[in-house]
Design an enzyme around this catalytic site. Structure first.
Site, short mmCIF file in Angstrom:
data_model
loop_
_atom_site.label_atom_id
_atom_site.label_comp_id
_atom_site.label_asym_id
_atom_site.label_seq_id
_atom_site.Cartn_x
_atom_site.Cartn_y
_atom_site.Cartn_z
N ASP A 91 0.84 -1.19 0.00
CA ASP A 91 0.00 0.00 0.00
C ASP A 91 0.89 1.26 0.00
O ASP A 91 1.84 1.34 0.78
CB ASP A 91 -0.86 -0.06 1.28
CG ASP A 91 -2.01 0.94 1.28
OD1 ASP A 91 -2.45 1.35 0.20
OD2 ASP A 91 -2.48 1.27 2.39
N HIS A 103 -7.84 9.25 4.66
CA HIS A 103 -7.46 8.17 5.60
C HIS A 103 -7.89 8.54 7.02
O HIS A 103 -8.08 9.71 7.34
CB HIS A 103 -5.94 7.97 5.59
CG HIS A 103 -5.42 7.34 4.33
ND1 HIS A 103 -4.21 7.67 3.78
CD2 HIS A 103 -5.94 6.40 3.52
CE1 HIS A 103 -4.00 6.94 2.69
NE2 HIS A 103 -5.04 6.16 2.51
N THR A 115 -8.66 1.70 9.20
CA THR A 115 -9.17 2.29 10.44
C THR A 115 -10.21 1.43 11.15
O THR A 115 -10.15 1.24 12.37
CB THR A 115 -9.77 3.69 10.13
OG1 THR A 115 -8.70 4.51 9.64
CG2 THR A 115 -10.38 4.32 11.35
P1 13P Z 1 -9.09 4.03 6.19
O1 13P Z 1 -8.25 4.89 7.06
O2 13P Z 1 -10.40 4.68 5.86
O3 13P Z 1 -9.28 2.69 6.74
O4 13P Z 1 -8.33 3.86 4.80
C1 13P Z 1 -7.23 3.01 4.66
C2 13P Z 1 -6.54 3.18 3.37
O5 13P Z 1 -7.05 3.79 2.44
C3 13P Z 1 -5.20 2.57 3.24
O6 13P Z 1 -4.60 2.87 2.02
#
Ligand code: 13P
Length: 358
Positions: free
Chosen positions: A83, A198, A278
């Site tokens: 990621d 995020h 999250t």
């Molecule tokens: P969240 O913080 O909404 O979970 O998103 C995670 C994300 O996009 C990781 O690349």
């Protein structure tokens, strides 16, 4: 089953009209929770690790833990995805460590903070795509910057996120530019900016189309019907999970995430990968707090980990079912990365996502 490429999985998802949650992981407990959920509902799995997750867990531990998951769950196809890679080196080292897919986030510079010029994004993403495709691995690119349309600011997660105020144009992916980008870079999937950021604090009230621009997803999909779209920042931030944290000494103010119904609407319009970190963190933390308060004498970490694992597993089951991925794992026959590499080399895989199935 061996690890498979993201491209193979997203092609399958496109053909059958479903979406895949991509869960961020950095520990044995998270990996086992995701895998156990997938086994229960027969869903294919995307495990993803950010740069900071890789340095927390180490590449060697991640590689071996995911290989253990392959061994423990032979019926489940698994993608290991990096990621928010920040350059050729982070992507290259991920692939050397067994990742079958990488994100080259060229929307930000290598510092993970500074928005870049379009030409830079195209150049670096195309370079990573060329490198990855030679090995049969997949590439996700990003166009536009993740951030809030309410505030104009990005939210750094794991040390990654735009710094400073962003313009409306930067916060929304331009469909015409998306077409140009996909063709020029040959990415397998495209992360789009639509106002989701995020972290836990995405919206100050239930999001309307003013701040969560699903219409932009629809416009991009209309121009690029075969391109796999990725929604980042797609935790729902469930009130129930926040309530558990707050009931046991936490202090998370009211906040809203991306409603599942909006994600489902996205899935109808080309969204195939939905990033979730999250919600998993909240599921785990709530249970840690609960055990700590209810059993102050407890000192065995497993007493904390077990309910945390169960809470994360329940969340994963729910998302697999909501996104239509349940029942799909057993329908996938793995394509070796060497075969994927041959398909890229022979031009059989169209850069805009020609559907192929295993
Ligand atoms: P969240 O913080 O909404 O979970 O998103 C995670 C994300 O996009 C990781 O690349």
């Amino acid at each position: 089953m061996a690890l498979i490429s993201l491209r193979q999985l997203l092609d399958h998802a496109a053909e059958h009209g479903y979406g895949l949650p991509a869960f961020n992981v950095n520990s044995m407990e998270q990996i086992l929770s995701v895998m156990e959920a997938a086994r229960k509902v027969d869903a294919p799995v995307i495990l993803q690790a950010s740069r900071s997750a890789r340095s927390y867990a180490t590449d060697a531990m991640l590689r071996h833990m995911v290989q253990a998951a392959v061994e423990l769950y032979p019926g489940i196809p698994i993608v290991l995805h990096h990621d928010h890679g920040n350059g050729v080196e982070s992507c290259r080292s991920a692939m050397e460590n067994g990742f079958t897919s990488v994100m080259m986030d060229g929307s930000l510079e290598e510092d993970g903070k500074t928005p870049t010029a379009y030409a830079y994004n195209v150049r670096i993403t195309a370079k990573v795509a060329e490198l990855a495709h030679t090995a049969g691995a997949s590439v996700e690119g990003e166009l536009g910057c993740l951030g809030s349309l309410e505030t104009g600011f990005g939210e750094a997660e794991d040390g990654h996120g735009a710094e400073g105020k962003l313009t409306h144009e930067q916060l929304l992916t331009d469909p015409e530019q998306a077409r140009d980008f996909v063709l020029a870079t040959k990415v397998d999937a495209l992360a789009v900016a639509i106002g989701a950021s995020h972290g836990a604090y995405k919206f100050t009230r239930p999001p309307t189309s003013e701040v969560l621009a699903i219409h932009v997803v629809k416009a991009i999909h209309a121009l690029l019907p075969n391109t796999h779209l990725v929604m980042h920042g797609s935790s729902t931030v469930p009130e129930e999970l926040r309530d558990i944290i707050n009931a046991f000494g936490g202090d998370m103010p009211p906040t809203w995430g991306v409603p599942v119904a909006e994600i489902q609407e996205g899935i109808k319009h080309g969204v195939r990968k939905v990033n979730i970190d999250t919600d998993g963190r909240m599921a785990i933390t709530g249970q840690f707090r609960k055990v700590a308060m209810e059993k102050p004498g407890e000192f065995d970490p497993r007493a904390f980990m077990k309910p945390a694992r169960a809470a994360l597993e329940a969340l994963c089951v729910q998302r697999y079912e909501e996104f239509g991925a349940a029942g799909m794992a057993s329908r996938i026959r793995p394509i070796p990365l060497s075969e994927m590499a041959a398909r890229y080399a022979s031009g059989t895989l169209d850069p805009q996502g020609t559907v192929v199935t295993g």
